[in-house]
Scaffold this motif. Sequence first.
Motif, PDB file in Angstrom:
ATOM      1  N   VAL A 107     -15.970  22.573   9.355  1.00 17.14           N
ATOM      2  CA  VAL A 107     -15.474  22.625   7.978  1.00 17.14           C
ATOM      3  C   VAL A 107     -15.546  21.233   7.359  1.00 17.14           C
ATOM      4  CG1 VAL A 107     -13.563  23.307   6.485  1.00 17.14           C
ATOM      5  CG2 VAL A 107     -13.860  24.433   8.707  1.00 17.14           C
ATOM      6  N   VAL A 108     -16.157  21.165   6.167  1.00  7.59           N
ATOM      7  CA  VAL A 108     -16.137  19.908   5.396  1.00  7.59           C
ATOM      8  C   VAL A 108     -15.575  20.203   4.016  1.00  7.59           C
ATOM      9  CG1 VAL A 108     -18.057  18.782   6.596  1.00  7.59           C
ATOM     10  CG2 VAL A 108     -18.536  20.154   4.593  1.00  7.59           C
ATOM     11  N   GLY A 109     -14.805  19.270   3.505  1.00  7.99           N
ATOM     12  CA  GLY A 109     -14.177  19.451   2.197  1.00  7.99           C
ATOM     13  C   GLY A 109     -15.016  18.855   1.086  1.00  7.99           C
ATOM     14  N   ALA A 110     -14.613  19.184  -0.136  1.00 10.40           N
ATOM     15  CA  ALA A 110     -15.175  18.533  -1.329  1.00 10.40           C
ATOM     16  C   ALA A 110     -13.984  17.855  -1.995  1.00 10.40           C
ATOM     17  CB  ALA A 110     -15.828  19.555  -2.249  1.00 10.40           C
ATOM     18  N   GLU A 111     -13.082  18.667  -2.555  1.00 11.62           N
ATOM     19  CA  GLU A 111     -11.820  18.121  -3.036  1.00 11.62           C
ATOM     20  C   GLU A 111     -10.822  18.195  -1.882  1.00 11.62           C
ATOM     21  OE1 GLU A 111     -10.716  20.636  -6.260  1.00 11.62           O
ATOM     22  OE2 GLU A 111     -11.001  22.456  -5.107  1.00 11.62           O
ATOM     23  N   LYS A 112      -9.558  17.884  -2.186  1.00 10.86           N
ATOM     24  CA  LYS A 112      -8.514  17.891  -1.153  1.00 10.86           C
ATOM     25  C   LYS A 112      -8.466  19.258  -0.441  1.00 10.86           C
ATOM     26  CE  LYS A 112      -3.751  16.253  -1.134  1.00 10.86           C
ATOM     27  NZ  LYS A 112      -2.993  16.276  -0.229  1.00 10.86           N
ATOM     28  N   VAL A 113      -8.429  19.240   0.866  1.00 12.84           N
ATOM     29  CA  VAL A 113      -8.466  20.520   1.585  1.00 12.84           C
ATOM     30  C   VAL A 113      -7.035  21.055   1.768  1.00 12.84           C
ATOM     31  CG1 VAL A 113     -10.586  19.897   2.808  1.00 12.84           C
ATOM     32  CG2 VAL A 113      -8.389  19.533   3.915  1.00 12.84           C
ATOM     33  N   PRO A 114      -6.860  22.394   1.865  1.00 14.51           N
ATOM     34  CA  PRO A 114      -5.522  22.955   2.063  1.00 14.51           C
ATOM     35  C   PRO A 114      -4.898  22.429   3.359  1.00 14.51           C
ATOM     36  CG  PRO A 114      -7.136  24.666   1.568  1.00 14.51           C
ATOM     37  CD  PRO A 114      -7.902  23.414   1.797  1.00 14.51           C
ATOM     38  N   ILE A 125     -11.559  16.266  13.483  1.00  8.31           N
ATOM     39  CA  ILE A 125     -12.443  15.218  13.999  1.00  8.31           C
ATOM     40  C   ILE A 125     -12.718  14.174  12.918  1.00  8.31           C
ATOM     41  CG2 ILE A 125     -14.705  14.739  15.006  1.00  8.31           C
ATOM     42  CD1 ILE A 125     -14.802  17.627  15.981  1.00  8.31           C
ATOM     43  N   SER A 126     -12.538  12.903  13.265  1.00  8.83           N
ATOM     44  CA  SER A 126     -12.854  11.828  12.324  1.00  8.83           C
ATOM     45  C   SER A 126     -14.111  11.090  12.771  1.00  8.83           C
ATOM     46  CB  SER A 126     -11.691  10.834  12.225  1.00  8.83           C
ATOM     47  OG  SER A 126     -11.461  10.222  13.483  1.00  8.83           O
ATOM     48  N   VAL A 127     -14.841  10.642  11.775  1.00 15.45           N
ATOM     49  CA  VAL A 127     -15.984   9.752  12.024  1.00 15.45           C
ATOM     50  C   VAL A 127     -15.558   8.414  11.420  1.00 15.45           C
ATOM     51  CG1 VAL A 127     -18.434   9.356  11.575  1.00 15.45           C
ATOM     52  CG2 VAL A 127     -17.601  11.682  11.995  1.00 15.45           C
ATOM     53  N   GLY A 128     -14.821   7.657  12.203  1.00 17.66           N
ATOM     54  CA  GLY A 128     -14.109   6.497  11.667  1.00 17.66           C
ATOM     55  C   GLY A 128     -12.909   6.998  10.868  1.00 17.66           C
ATOM     56  N   ASN A 129     -11.972   6.093  10.581  1.00 14.48           N
ATOM     57  CA  ASN A 129     -10.776   6.519   9.825  1.00 14.48           C
ATOM     58  C   ASN A 129     -10.773   5.969   8.406  1.00 14.48           C
ATOM     59  OD1 ASN A 129      -9.559   6.120  12.971  1.00 14.48           O
ATOM     60  ND2 ASN A 129      -9.286   8.091  11.966  1.00 14.48           N
ATOM     61  N   GLN A 130     -11.976   5.736   7.883  1.00  8.38           N
ATOM     62  CA  GLN A 130     -12.133   5.327   6.483  1.00  8.38           C
ATOM     63  C   GLN A 130     -12.724   6.505   5.716  1.00  8.38           C
ATOM     64  OE1 GLN A 130     -11.170   2.262   5.471  1.00  8.38           O
ATOM     65  NE2 GLN A 130     -10.540   1.920   7.597  1.00  8.38           N
ATOM     66  N   PRO A 131     -12.419   6.609   4.413  1.00  7.48           N
ATOM     67  CA  PRO A 131     -13.045   7.677   3.625  1.00  7.48           C
ATOM     68  C   PRO A 131     -14.510   7.348   3.380  1.00  7.48           C
ATOM     69  CG  PRO A 131     -11.729   6.262   2.210  1.00  7.48           C
ATOM     70  CD  PRO A 131     -11.536   5.758   3.602  1.00  7.48           C
ATOM     71  N   HIS A 132     -15.400   8.306   3.614  1.00  9.72           N
ATOM     72  CA  HIS A 132     -16.811   8.099   3.249  1.00  9.72           C
ATOM     73  C   HIS A 132     -17.382   9.420   2.798  1.00  9.72           C
ATOM     74  CE1 HIS A 132     -18.061   9.321   7.383  1.00  9.72           C
ATOM     75  NE2 HIS A 132     -17.094   8.530   7.826  1.00  9.72           N
ATOM     76  N   SER A 133     -18.440   9.890   3.433  1.00  6.76           N
ATOM     77  CA  SER A 133     -19.158  11.045   2.896  1.00  6.76           C
ATOM     78  C   SER A 133     -19.192  12.186   3.900  1.00  6.76           C
ATOM     79  CB  SER A 133     -20.584  10.606   2.566  1.00  6.76           C
ATOM     80  OG  SER A 133     -21.444  11.712   2.575  1.00  6.76           O
ATOM     81  N   GLU A 134     -19.054  13.407   3.388  1.00  5.99           N
ATOM     82  CA  GLU A 134     -19.170  14.587   4.240  1.00  5.99           C
ATOM     83  C   GLU A 134     -20.573  14.700   4.834  1.00  5.99           C
ATOM     84  OE1 GLU A 134     -18.368  14.133   1.106  1.00  5.99           O
ATOM     85  OE2 GLU A 134     -18.211  16.034   0.034  1.00  5.99           O
ATOM     86  N   VAL A 135     -21.563  14.183   4.134  1.00  3.18           N
ATOM     87  CA  VAL A 135     -22.943  14.244   4.633  1.00  3.18           C
ATOM     88  C   VAL A 135     -23.077  13.341   5.863  1.00  3.18           C
ATOM     89  CG1 VAL A 135     -25.367  13.862   4.079  1.00  3.18           C
ATOM     90  CG2 VAL A 135     -23.810  14.732   2.324  1.00  3.18           C
ATOM     91  N   ALA A 136     -22.561  12.120   5.745  1.00  2.00           N
ATOM     92  CA  ALA A 136     -22.629  11.181   6.872  1.00  2.00           C
ATOM     93  C   ALA A 136     -21.817  11.703   8.054  1.00  2.00           C
ATOM     94  CB  ALA A 136     -22.100   9.816   6.431  1.00  2.00           C
ATOM     95  N   ALA A 137     -20.611  12.199   7.770  1.00  2.00           N
ATOM     96  CA  ALA A 137     -19.738  12.683   8.849  1.00  2.00           C
ATOM     97  C   ALA A 137     -20.397  13.858   9.575  1.00  2.00           C
ATOM     98  CB  ALA A 137     -18.381  13.093   8.274  1.00  2.00           C
ATOM     99  N   LEU A 138     -20.983  14.767   8.794  1.00  2.00           N
ATOM    100  CA  LEU A 138     -21.613  15.952   9.400  1.00  2.00           C
ATOM    101  C   LEU A 138     -22.817  15.553  10.254  1.00  2.00           C
ATOM    102  CD1 LEU A 138     -21.739  19.029   9.623  1.00  2.00           C
ATOM    103  CD2 LEU A 138     -23.173  19.042   7.576  1.00  2.00           C
TER     104      LEU A 138
HETATM  105  N1  SAM Z   1     -10.743  13.425  -1.777  1.00  2.00           N
HETATM  106  C1  SAM Z   1     -10.626  14.289  -0.681  1.00  2.00           C
HETATM  107  C2  SAM Z   1      -9.280  14.139  -0.018  1.00  2.00           C
HETATM  108  O1  SAM Z   1      -8.606  13.161  -0.207  1.00  2.00           O
HETATM  109  O2  SAM Z   1      -8.916  15.042   0.761  1.00  2.00           O
HETATM  110  C3  SAM Z   1     -11.743  14.086   0.380  1.00  2.00           C
HETATM  111  C4  SAM Z   1     -13.100  13.781  -0.199  1.00  2.00           C
HETATM  112  S1  SAM Z   1     -14.224  13.417   1.060  1.00  2.00           S
HETATM  113  C5  SAM Z   1     -15.445  12.607   0.157  1.00  2.00           C
HETATM  114  C6  SAM Z   1     -14.945  14.979   1.402  1.00  2.00           C
HETATM  115  C7  SAM Z   1     -15.040  15.318   2.850  1.00  2.00           C
HETATM  116  O3  SAM Z   1     -15.751  14.335   3.562  1.00  2.00           O
HETATM  117  C8  SAM Z   1     -13.742  15.456   3.591  1.00  2.00           C
HETATM  118  O4  SAM Z   1     -13.100  16.669   3.329  1.00  2.00           O
HETATM  119  C9  SAM Z   1     -14.222  15.361   5.029  1.00  2.00           C
HETATM  120  O5  SAM Z   1     -14.697  16.620   5.484  1.00  2.00           O
HETATM  121  C10 SAM Z   1     -15.387  14.381   4.931  1.00  2.00           C
HETATM  122  N2  SAM Z   1     -15.045  13.017   5.361  1.00  2.00           N
HETATM  123  C11 SAM Z   1     -14.895  11.926   4.579  1.00  2.00           C
HETATM  124  N3  SAM Z   1     -14.600  10.851   5.315  1.00  2.00           N
HETATM  125  C12 SAM Z   1     -14.567  11.268   6.608  1.00  2.00           C
HETATM  126  C13 SAM Z   1     -14.320  10.611   7.851  1.00  2.00           C
HETATM  127  N4  SAM Z   1     -14.043   9.322   7.937  1.00  2.00           N
HETATM  128  N5  SAM Z   1     -14.386  11.361   8.971  1.00  2.00           N
HETATM  129  C14 SAM Z   1     -14.682  12.682   8.922  1.00  2.00           C
HETATM  130  N6  SAM Z   1     -14.921  13.346   7.781  1.00  2.00           N
HETATM  131  C15 SAM Z   1     -14.863  12.650   6.641  1.00  2.00           C
END
Ligand code: SAM
Length: 181
Positions: A107-114, A125-138
């Motif tokens: 499962v990958v989100g776009a907006e905030k997930v439930p 599962i995290s791919v690092g603990n920084q926000p980045h891209s669902e494409v990179a994480a996948l």
């Molecule tokens: N704004 C949203 C929020 O705060 O929940 C998340 C937006 S993020 C760009 C979209 C998706 O990218 C997330 O739901 C997650 O699936 C994936 N993602 C982003 N950073 C990630 C990370 N460090 N590890 C794993 N997945 C990540």
Amino acid sequence: MAEIWILRLGHRPERDKRITTHVALTARTFGAKGIIVSTKDEVLEDSVMDVVHRFGGDFTIRTGVSWHSFLKEFKAKGGRIAHLTMYGMPVDDVAKNVSLDKDLLIVVGAEKVPAELYQIADFNISVGNQPHSEVAALAILLDRLSQGSWVEKEFEGGTIKVLPCARGKNVINPAEREDMP
Ligand code: SAM
């Protein structure tokens, strides 16, 4: 061999058109069987299937699917759920414990997930603990799960095949190539 599926949650057709297309194409290239998108989007379906028809393989896309029922049914059939989130456990620790003896839904989100998704998932599962891209994480998760073997995947059918070359482009029609002496 078990199948890997992707669930894209919260897709907004106007805003996420490109990135959800990239999620689908990355899933296809890295060995997933198909993508389920929670919002109906026929334009997205057409653009992904256009790539499948031209480049081959049997990747599928369904949009406008109720994510909650889909997750329940997937689990009821014995599948496991992996949720990609920067709040999860490190990919390198988790991926080696995800055995592919059963189908896996990523499962990958776009907006905030439930919030309940964090509880429904078998693995967060995290791919690092920084926000980045669902494409990179996948891409990184699929690479780890396949131990890099996605690169060997053959895409049957299609009208276009790209052959590696050092400069320029080498593109053939596989049907024509079979006729070559
Ligand atoms: N704004 C949203 C929020 O705060 O929940 C998340 C937006 S993020 C760009 C979209 C998706 O990218 C997330 O739901 C997650 O699936 C994936 N993602 C982003 N950073 C990630 C990370 N460090 N590890 C794993 N997945 C990540």
